[in-house]
Design a protein around this motif. Structure first.
Motif, PDB file in Angstrom:
ATOM      1  N   MET A  17      27.286 -28.278 -14.644  1.00 54.33           N
ATOM      2  CA  MET A  17      26.242 -29.280 -15.228  1.00 54.33           C
ATOM      3  C   MET A  17      26.886 -30.208 -15.674  1.00 54.33           C
ATOM      4  O   MET A  17      25.516 -31.182 -16.043  1.00 54.33           O
ATOM      5  CB  MET A  17      25.198 -28.752 -15.449  1.00 54.33           C
ATOM      6  N   ASP A  18      28.193 -30.815 -15.653  1.00 55.38           N
ATOM      7  CA  ASP A  18      28.239 -31.954 -17.063  1.00 55.38           C
ATOM      8  C   ASP A  18      28.783 -32.495 -15.994  1.00 55.38           C
ATOM      9  O   ASP A  18      29.589 -33.802 -17.208  1.00 55.38           O
ATOM     10  CB  ASP A  18      29.626 -30.768 -17.748  1.00 55.38           C
ATOM     11  N   GLY A  19      28.383 -33.400 -14.976  1.00 59.25           N
ATOM     12  CA  GLY A  19      28.718 -34.085 -14.031  1.00 59.25           C
ATOM     13  C   GLY A  19      29.851 -34.936 -14.204  1.00 59.25           C
ATOM     14  O   GLY A  19      30.792 -35.745 -13.704  1.00 59.25           O
ATOM     15  N   THR A  20      30.905 -33.463 -14.082  1.00 63.99           N
ATOM     16  CA  THR A  20      32.522 -33.652 -13.607  1.00 63.99           C
ATOM     17  C   THR A  20      32.344 -33.418 -12.223  1.00 63.99           C
ATOM     18  O   THR A  20      31.951 -33.056 -11.417  1.00 63.99           O
ATOM     19  CB  THR A  20      33.808 -31.935 -14.182  1.00 63.99           C
ATOM     20  N   ALA A  21      33.405 -34.502 -11.730  1.00 63.54           N
ATOM     21  CA  ALA A  21      33.434 -34.449 -10.280  1.00 63.54           C
ATOM     22  C   ALA A  21      35.525 -34.380 -10.238  1.00 63.54           C
ATOM     23  O   ALA A  21      36.275 -34.165 -10.406  1.00 63.54           O
ATOM     24  CB  ALA A  21      33.104 -36.132  -9.949  1.00 63.54           C
ATOM     25  N   ASN A  22      35.287 -34.132  -8.237  1.00 64.78           N
ATOM     26  CA  ASN A  22      36.807 -34.025  -8.068  1.00 64.78           C
ATOM     27  C   ASN A  22      36.912 -35.364  -8.581  1.00 64.78           C
ATOM     28  O   ASN A  22      37.341 -36.246  -8.689  1.00 64.78           O
ATOM     29  CB  ASN A  22      37.010 -33.653  -6.684  1.00 64.78           C
ATOM     30  N   LEU A  23      38.688 -35.506  -7.901  1.00 63.37           N
ATOM     31  CA  LEU A  23      39.717 -36.464  -7.768  1.00 63.37           C
ATOM     32  C   LEU A  23      38.854 -38.036  -7.409  1.00 63.37           C
ATOM     33  O   LEU A  23      39.615 -38.734  -7.485  1.00 63.37           O
ATOM     34  CB  LEU A  23      41.276 -36.549  -7.680  1.00 63.37           C
ATOM     35  N   LYS A  24      38.024 -37.475  -6.263  1.00 66.49           N
ATOM     36  CA  LYS A  24      37.693 -38.709  -5.045  1.00 66.49           C
ATOM     37  C   LYS A  24      36.263 -38.803  -5.503  1.00 66.49           C
ATOM     38  O   LYS A  24      35.352 -39.913  -5.102  1.00 66.49           O
ATOM     39  CB  LYS A  24      37.491 -37.951  -3.609  1.00 66.49           C
ATOM     40  N   GLY A  25      35.535 -38.174  -6.666  1.00 63.60           N
ATOM     41  CA  GLY A  25      34.377 -38.870  -7.401  1.00 63.60           C
ATOM     42  C   GLY A  25      33.532 -38.099  -6.233  1.00 63.60           C
ATOM     43  O   GLY A  25      32.573 -38.416  -7.204  1.00 63.60           O
ATOM     44  N   SER A  26      33.519 -36.960  -6.461  1.00 58.30           N
ATOM     45  CA  SER A  26      32.594 -36.127  -5.651  1.00 58.30           C
ATOM     46  C   SER A  26      32.125 -35.509  -7.130  1.00 58.30           C
ATOM     47  O   SER A  26      32.931 -34.609  -7.530  1.00 58.30           O
ATOM     48  CB  SER A  26      32.648 -35.412  -3.978  1.00 58.30           C
ATOM     49  N   PRO A  27      30.323 -34.661  -6.644  1.00 58.23           N
ATOM     50  CA  PRO A  27      30.423 -33.705  -7.744  1.00 58.23           C
ATOM     51  C   PRO A  27      31.290 -31.995  -7.146  1.00 58.23           C
ATOM     52  O   PRO A  27      31.904 -32.319  -6.303  1.00 58.23           O
ATOM     53  CB  PRO A  27      28.576 -33.631  -7.165  1.00 58.23           C
ATOM     54  N   PHE A  28      31.407 -31.900  -8.521  1.00 61.02           N
ATOM     55  CA  PHE A  28      32.296 -30.839  -8.107  1.00 61.02           C
ATOM     56  C   PHE A  28      31.995 -28.921  -8.129  1.00 61.02           C
ATOM     57  O   PHE A  28      31.296 -28.607  -8.788  1.00 61.02           O
ATOM     58  CB  PHE A  28      33.145 -30.143  -9.472  1.00 61.02           C
ATOM     59  N   LEU A  29      32.373 -28.193  -7.248  1.00 61.81           N
ATOM     60  CA  LEU A  29      31.486 -27.377  -6.412  1.00 61.81           C
ATOM     61  C   LEU A  29      32.876 -26.158  -7.118  1.00 61.81           C
ATOM     62  O   LEU A  29      33.212 -26.074  -7.743  1.00 61.81           O
ATOM     63  CB  LEU A  29      32.085 -26.907  -5.211  1.00 61.81           C
ATOM     64  N   ARG A  30      31.463 -25.658  -7.727  1.00 66.15           N
ATOM     65  CA  ARG A  30      31.951 -24.205  -9.349  1.00 66.15           C
ATOM     66  C   ARG A  30      33.348 -23.658  -8.814  1.00 66.15           C
ATOM     67  O   ARG A  30      34.025 -23.683  -9.516  1.00 66.15           O
ATOM     68  CB  ARG A  30      30.686 -23.984 -10.005  1.00 66.15           C
ATOM     69  N   SER A  31      33.521 -23.082  -7.499  1.00 63.94           N
ATOM     70  CA  SER A  31      34.097 -22.558  -6.770  1.00 63.94           C
ATOM     71  C   SER A  31      35.563 -22.771  -6.514  1.00 63.94           C
ATOM     72  O   SER A  31      36.655 -22.113  -6.543  1.00 63.94           O
ATOM     73  CB  SER A  31      33.549 -21.654  -5.743  1.00 63.94           C
ATOM     74  N   LYS A  32      35.554 -24.397  -6.631  1.00 65.73           N
ATOM     75  CA  LYS A  32      36.950 -25.185  -5.940  1.00 65.73           C
ATOM     76  C   LYS A  32      37.669 -25.132  -7.567  1.00 65.73           C
ATOM     77  O   LYS A  32      38.832 -26.077  -7.363  1.00 65.73           O
ATOM     78  CB  LYS A  32      36.995 -26.822  -5.647  1.00 65.73           C
ATOM     79  N   GLY A  33      37.634 -25.464  -8.519  1.00 69.79           N
ATOM     80  CA  GLY A  33      38.538 -24.710  -9.311  1.00 69.79           C
ATOM     81  C   GLY A  33      38.070 -24.759 -10.800  1.00 69.79           C
ATOM     82  O   GLY A  33      36.882 -24.607 -11.168  1.00 69.79           O
ATOM     83  N   GLY A  34      38.521 -25.672 -11.648  1.00 63.84           N
ATOM     84  CA  GLY A  34      38.338 -25.633 -13.334  1.00 63.84           C
ATOM     85  C   GLY A  34      38.784 -24.159 -14.102  1.00 63.84           C
ATOM     86  O   GLY A  34      39.433 -23.482 -13.238  1.00 63.84           O
ATOM     87  N   ARG A  35      38.080 -24.470 -14.851  1.00 63.29           N
ATOM     88  CA  ARG A  35      38.312 -23.272 -15.808  1.00 63.29           C
ATOM     89  C   ARG A  35      40.067 -22.850 -16.030  1.00 63.29           C
ATOM     90  O   ARG A  35      40.423 -23.658 -15.714  1.00 63.29           O
ATOM     91  CB  ARG A  35      37.480 -22.250 -15.309  1.00 63.29           C
ATOM     92  N   TRP A  36      40.229 -21.207 -16.071  1.00 64.91           N
ATOM     93  CA  TRP A  36      41.566 -20.911 -16.245  1.00 64.91           C
ATOM     94  C   TRP A  36      42.529 -21.145 -15.505  1.00 64.91           C
ATOM     95  O   TRP A  36      43.858 -21.662 -15.540  1.00 64.91           O
ATOM     96  CB  TRP A  36      41.173 -20.109 -16.783  1.00 64.91           C
ATOM     97  N   SER A  37      42.215 -21.347 -14.190  1.00 63.00           N
ATOM     98  CA  SER A  37      42.410 -21.579 -12.638  1.00 63.00           C
ATOM     99  C   SER A  37      43.502 -22.875 -12.697  1.00 63.00           C
ATOM    100  O   SER A  37      44.396 -23.165 -12.540  1.00 63.00           O
ATOM    101  CB  SER A  37      42.078 -21.129 -11.758  1.00 63.00           C
ATOM    102  N   ALA A  38      42.395 -23.955 -13.383  1.00 60.27           N
ATOM    103  CA  ALA A  38      42.942 -25.365 -13.705  1.00 60.27           C
ATOM    104  C   ALA A  38      43.997 -25.307 -14.561  1.00 60.27           C
ATOM    105  O   ALA A  38      44.966 -26.089 -15.059  1.00 60.27           O
ATOM    106  CB  ALA A  38      42.148 -26.343 -13.184  1.00 60.27           C
TER     107      ALA A  38
END
Length: 594
Positions: A17-38
């Motif tokens: 919900m904070d506007g983060t995206a993946n490297l291609k600029g698409s909205p970031f699906l929460r289950s795909k990464g971020g948090r401690w895994s990244a």
């Protein structure tokens, strides 16, 4: 309303919900990464980068003195100036990331520059044509005359390439790590509170390895092997960073922060006669939907620094350099609010600069023997600083924070400025301890009656490590936390810039003390031979300066008002929630697959 709340809650579970995206600029699906895994890849990369950098830094004054034959003051100033340049470069790195490249590509580019500098440094200590020959003359002036200017130039050029690369990287790694936690998700917001502590833990773990294993190799095997290991560590740091690419969340560049800041100052100055009385005047602001489309946070108007409100006053003028929205004005206010804290936290940076110079130089005059076959390298005493820092960080995060948060209601335990203040107070004590220790060392050197073991320096190294876990980590978190959303990299770089300015001020202070104490035929407090110096007087002066600065810090901290932008659970209004959900769904429909 209940249906909208359910839809919004479901959307929170799908997309950040904070506007983060993946490297291609698409909205970031929460289950795909971020948090401690990244963060695992980022923390591993930072650990390896610390090994590389601190394979150089602690022993740099020893290399300048023993290999390049620099005097004590000249070598200490060269270390401080180089370290200051490295840390000041973080500001440029933060601006490049926030305005143009984004944090990911900025880290990649600056790490490549850093790696090129490290390779060049390795050549400078390995090739006979680039390395000064060993000098057997007891006269230091003769040794300096034998060193070629081209050799010194190549070494310093390589060193400053490392400064540019390492400094540019520094500004963005912590910010990219913090971006992996969504401020609008309660669980992730709670995890983020521990991020800076564990980030610092990883950094100092790398420093510990470098200050024990690498420094021992440099002192007892060869400079070449030590530098090869350091360069290899940086190469693996780059690989670790790139391996985490699919898991990183990214925030889009918001344009040059300095340009936006300058626009507010220019617009306010042009309309310096305009009234700012509210509600008699209307302040210009964009609607919420426009901010949400760009995934930016709207900032409500505040009554502080009212002069800048003139930039948002509508009086027929138009254009970005004549009229700025309220959010842009508030961003400028927040940067200005950070400056008093920046200035009153410089003195601890001046003090800690001496860990890499005079503290190590003291150690070279003392006996580091452990038995008949092992001697502690002087620069390895930084490991005491590092171990104390690591233990304090873990103790604070796991024991102090839970205990205090229950009593104070603050999830951080202490407020950020209280945490910094504890470290600042400790700096006064540290310099008094250093004063007493150096006074004892001088008496021991002159009388030859007292044992001259290197372990007498243990208290000042250990206490400095404990203090840095408060003032250092606190400053890093404070400048990131209180910076405007579009200027987080610049906010983080303010921490590193404060350390850099502290290094430059340390160099200036050292030179000034030498100049003042040698006037009218006086004896310098700091000479090439520390046994002929009065370093204890110098440490006493630092204790006085830290005490004066601490009182100034208390005044600034008392009047500082914290920002609060994060929308807590249940605080978000229905309209904002629905707009965010619609924008996320619309972007998902029109953008490449996540």
């Amino acid at each position: 309303m209940a249906e909208a709340g359910m839809r919004n809650r479901g959307n929170r579970e799908e997309y950040t919900m904070d506007g983060t995206a993946n490297l291609k600029g698409s909205p970031f699906l929460r289950s795909k990464g971020g948090r401690w895994s990244a963060c695992f890849f980022l923390i591993a990369s930072e650990f390896l980068e610390r090994i590389a950098l601190y394979g150089i830094v602690p022993n740099l004054i020893v290399y300048l003195s023993d290999v390049l034959h620099k005097g004590t003051v000249a070598a200490a100033n060269d270390v401080n100036n180089w370290n200051g340049t490295l840390l000041m470069t973080t500001l440029a790195g933060g601006c490049v990331a926030d305005a143009y490249l984004g944090r990911y590509w900025a880290i990649f580019c600056f790490t490549v520059i850093d790696l090129l500098g490290m390779c060049s440094l390795t050549l400078s200590v390995s090739l006979p044509s680039l390395r000064p020959k060993p000098c057997i003359s007891p006269n230091e002036d003769d040794c300096r005359d034998q060193t070629k200017g081209s050799q010194i130039a190549f070494f310093y050029c390589s060193l400053y390439v490392v400064a540019v690369g390492a400094g540019g990287r520094k500004a963005n790694t912590t910010s990219l790590g913090a971006d992996q936690f969504d401020e609008f998700e309660p669980k992730e917001r709670a995890q983020k509170l521990s991020f800076f502590n564990w980030w610092s833990f990883a950094m100092f773990s790398g420093v510990l390895f470098a200050c024990t294993v690498l420094l021992y190799i440099q002192d007892n095997i060869s400079w070449l092997v030590g530098y090869i290991i350091a360069t290899s560590a940086l190469a693996f740091s780059l690989l670790s960073f790139m391996a985490g690419t699919p898991y990183y969340r990214h925030k889009k560049p918001h344009g040059s922060p300095f340009t936006r800041f300058a626009m507010v100052l220019v617009a306010a100055t042009r309309k310096w006669k305009a009234s700012t009385s509210i509600p008699s005047v209307e302040l210009y602001e964009l609607d919420s939907e426009q901010y949400l489309k760009e995934w930016k946070q709207r900032i409500d108007h505040t009554d502080s620094l009212k002069f800048l409100d003139r930039a948002a006053v509508k009086n027929g003028s138009d254009g970005p350099w004549r009229l700025c929205p309220v959010t842009q004005v508030e961003e400028a206010k927040r940067i200005i609010k950070l400056l008093p804290v920046f200035f009153v936290t410089l003195m601890p940076s001046v003090t800690i600069a001496h860990v890499l110079t005079l503290f190590i130089k003291q150690a070279t005059t003392l006996d580091g023997s452990l038995g008949d076959h092992f001697s502690i390298p002087p620069a390895s005493l930084i490991s005491l600083f590092t171990v104390a820092n690591l233990i304090t960080i873990v103790f604070y995060d796991k024991l102090v924070v839970p205990m205090l948060s229950n009593k104070t209601g603050n999830p951080r335990g202490f407020t950020l400025l209280q945490k910094i203040g504890i470290g600042q107070a400790m700096h006064i004590v540290i310099m008094l301890v250093a004063f007493k220790t150096e006074n004892w060392r001088l008496r021991a050197a002159k009388s030859h009656e007292l044992p001259s073991t290197v372990f007498v320096l243990l208290p000042q190294f250990v206490l400095m490590g404990v203090a840095e876990s408060f003032v250092g980590v606190g400053k890093l978190e404070f400048f990131y936390d209180q910076a405007p959303e579009g200027m987080k990299s610049v906010g983080s770089s303010l921490f590193w810039v404060s350390m850099g300015v502290g290094s430059f001020l340390s160099s200036i202070l050292l030179s000034t003390v030498v100049e003042v104490t040698t006037r009218h035929g006086g004896i310098s407090w700091i000479q090439d031979s520390l046994n002929e110096s009065r370093l204890d007087y110098y440490y006493g002066l630092l204790a006085v300066l830290n005490a004066i600065n601490f009182f100034a810090f208390l005044v600034v901290a008392k009047h500082f008002v914290y920002n609060r932008d994060v929308v807590l659970e249940g605080d978000e209004d229905e309209e904002t929630a629905m707009l965010k959900m619609a924008l996320a769904e619309g972007n998902e429909a029109t953008s490449p697959s996540v």
